[in-house]
Each structure stands twice: as structure tokens, then as C-alpha cells.
Write a protein that holds these residues in place. Structure first.
Motif, PDB file in Angstrom:
ATOM      1  N   GLN A  22      -0.986  11.255   3.627  1.00 34.29           N
ATOM      2  CA  GLN A  22      -1.167  11.973   4.597  1.00 34.29           C
ATOM      3  C   GLN A  22      -0.530  14.322   4.525  1.00 34.29           C
ATOM      4  O   GLN A  22       0.043  13.997   4.422  1.00 34.29           O
ATOM      5  N   LEU A  48      -4.411  10.020   7.296  1.00 39.24           N
ATOM      6  CA  LEU A  48      -3.879   9.020   6.352  1.00 39.24           C
ATOM      7  C   LEU A  48      -5.104   8.765   5.227  1.00 39.24           C
ATOM      8  O   LEU A  48      -6.250   8.449   5.295  1.00 39.24           O
ATOM      9  N   LEU A  73      -5.665   5.950   1.731  1.00 44.55           N
ATOM     10  CA  LEU A  73      -5.385   5.434   0.655  1.00 44.55           C
ATOM     11  C   LEU A  73      -5.218   5.916  -0.716  1.00 44.55           C
ATOM     12  O   LEU A  73      -5.889   6.893  -1.412  1.00 44.55           O
ATOM     13  N   TYR A 116       0.044   5.510   1.318  1.00 46.58           N
ATOM     14  CA  TYR A 116      -1.208   6.328   1.661  1.00 46.58           C
ATOM     15  C   TYR A 116      -0.630   7.308   2.308  1.00 46.58           C
ATOM     16  O   TYR A 116       0.942   7.616   2.245  1.00 46.58           O
ATOM     17  N   PHE A 162       3.642   7.373   2.862  1.00 46.31           N
ATOM     18  CA  PHE A 162       3.823   5.946   3.933  1.00 46.31           C
ATOM     19  C   PHE A 162       3.727   4.204   2.191  1.00 46.31           C
ATOM     20  O   PHE A 162       2.511   4.558   1.953  1.00 46.31           O
ATOM     21  N   LYS A 202      -2.697   0.161  -3.663  1.00 49.16           N
ATOM     22  CA  LYS A 202      -2.816  -1.417  -3.442  1.00 49.16           C
ATOM     23  C   LYS A 202      -2.541  -1.991  -4.091  1.00 49.16           C
ATOM     24  O   LYS A 202      -2.837  -1.849  -5.770  1.00 49.16           O
ATOM     25  N   PHE A 220       0.741  -1.046   0.019  1.00 53.05           N
ATOM     26  CA  PHE A 220       0.344   0.026  -0.031  1.00 53.05           C
ATOM     27  C   PHE A 220       1.062   1.380   0.378  1.00 53.05           C
ATOM     28  O   PHE A 220       1.969   0.956   1.103  1.00 53.05           O
ATOM     29  N   GLU A 232       3.189  13.837   3.613  1.00 50.75           N
ATOM     30  CA  GLU A 232       3.754  12.208   3.913  1.00 50.75           C
ATOM     31  C   GLU A 232       3.709  11.692   3.386  1.00 50.75           C
ATOM     32  O   GLU A 232       2.400  11.585   3.249  1.00 50.75           O
TER      33      GLU A 232
END
Lengths: 113, 114
Positions: B38, B44, B46, B36, B90, B49, B34, B88
Motif C-alpha cells: 500500500q 492495496l 497484490l 500486498y 501486508f 501469491k 499473499f 506499507e
């Protein structure tokens, strides 16, 4: 269509005080999670739950407690606040499909002075 | 145990330039992967995926990522960055074997210069 709702958004605590961060979801998800986010450290799992009445520790559970009496709610309690618990806390949920796709709340910023 | 490495803490790009954010994972079986995003002050969201099938996956906001099993990588790309992409990012890995606890990388902060 609220998704995951966290309250409060901001809170300042004194050392030794207690408080509860509330989390509720309206998607009928079985799985719920609490993470804390510190600068440059990513997300650390505090506690998680796979269903009502079932909770388990994550990576950093010390100083926290949780309960899961309903599918919708997963509150996180801090019993004796310490400066090390200053952080941003995120609640998240996912369904039971095993797909691990998380829906996050907007976060709760906690400062302990 | 599964783990995720995002080697870049910060990435700076000019608006309109291409972007690639790196992600390497460690997992014994076929992972779920995944990305994510932010935005400042937000939770967060999505982006995309990968579960199986086509190794190039498309996500929201014009992002894509490619799963490369031989390199244990899942890098995120965008051909032309917009100022609103500053955020950000992730990377996360989940288990296809029944664990419902994804592991997150530490994040990469994207800075976009005008």
C-alpha cells in the motif's frame, strides 16, 4: 478498465449524521468486502457479500449496514456516525475461484467530528 | 481460525540494501498466502501469491517470498531496495478450503533512507 471504484474519497461528518460510501466494480466478481483501516491495526473486515442478495457480518459490523442488490454495487451505510468510525474504508472484490485474490479500491477517508 | 502475525511494525533500510519482511501464519491446512503493498494514500496492490508448488514465488517490482511450512512463515524479500519501495506491506492468509475471506496482518511500514 476501472476495477473497484469508491466514492467519496474524503468526507467529514458530524456526530449523528448518516452517509453511504459507494463501491462499484466492473469485473463481474461475486465476492465483495468492506474493510476499515486504522493506524497500526491492519485491515478489519466490516461486512462481506458472496453474491447479489447475500451479505454477512465481518469482524467489526456494529454501526454499519450493507446491501447487495446487484453484482456490481456494494454500498456501506453509516446510520449514526460516531467518532470511533473515523477511519479509512476500503472496498474490495474477488472472483469465485476460491483463490482469495482481492482487488481493492483507492479508499475513502472518513472523519467524524 | 486463521491468523497472521507481522512482528515488525516498522523497518528502516538504506537504499540499495537488502530487505526481508517477516510473516507468520496460523492455519490448519494448506494456506493460500499473499503479500500486498500500500503506497501512501492508495489502496492495496497484490505483490505476489502462493497457492501450491514451488515454495519460492516471484512477484512484481523485484520482490520474492518463500513459503516455509515447517516454520509457518512466508517472508518477503528484495535484494536491493529502491526509495520508491517505501510503503506499507501486508501479509495475508486465505483458505484453500472454500472460505473467501482472507485474514490480514497488521502491516509493516518500510522506511527507506537515501
Amino acid at each position: 478498465n476501472a476495477g473497484v471504484t469508491q466514492t467519496p474519497k474524503f468526507r467529514i461528518l458530524k456526530i449523528g449524521q448518516s452517509m453511504t460510501l459507494q463501491c462499484t466494480q466492473d469485473m463481474n466478481h461475486n465476492y465483495m468486502y468492506w474493510y476499515r483501516q486504522d493506524p497500526g491495526m491492519g485491515l478489519k473486515l466490516i461486512y462481506y457479500s458472496v453474491g447479489a442478495g447475500i451479505t454477512d457480518k465481518g469482524e467489526v459490523p456494529n454501526g454499519y449496514n450493507v446491501s447487495r442488490s446487484t453484482t456490481e454495487d456494494f454500498p456501506l451505510r453509516l446510520e449514526l456516525a460516531a467518532p470511533s468510525q473515523t477511519s479509512v474504508y476500503f472496498c474490495a472484490s474477488s472472483d469465485s475461484s476460491g483463490a482469495n485474490v482481492l482487488t481493492f479500491g483507492a479508499g475513502s477517508r472518513l472523519t467524524v467530528l | 481460525a486463521q491468523s497472521v502475525t507481522q512482528p515488525d511494525i516498522h523497518i528502516t533500510v538504506s537504499e540499495g540494501a537488502s530487505l526481508e519482511l517477516r510473516c507468520n501464519y496460523s492455519y490448519g491446512a494448506t494456506p493460500y498466502l499473499f503479500w500486498y503493498v500500500q503506497s501512501p494514500g492508495q489502496g492495496l496492490q497484490l505483490l505476489l501469491k502462493y497457492f501450491s508448488g514451488d515454495t519460492l514465488v516471484q512477484g512484481i517490482k523485484g520482490f520474492e517470498a518463500e513459503f516455509k511450512r515447517s516454520q509457518s512463515s512466508f517472508n518477503l524479500r528484495k535484494p536491493s531496495v529502491h526509495w520508491s519501495d517505501a510503503a506499507e506491506y501486508f501479509c495475508a492468509v486465505g483458505s484453500s478450503g472454500g472460505s473467501y475471506i482472507p485474514t490480514f496482518g497488521r502491516g509493516t511500514s518500510l522506511i527507506v533512507h537515501p
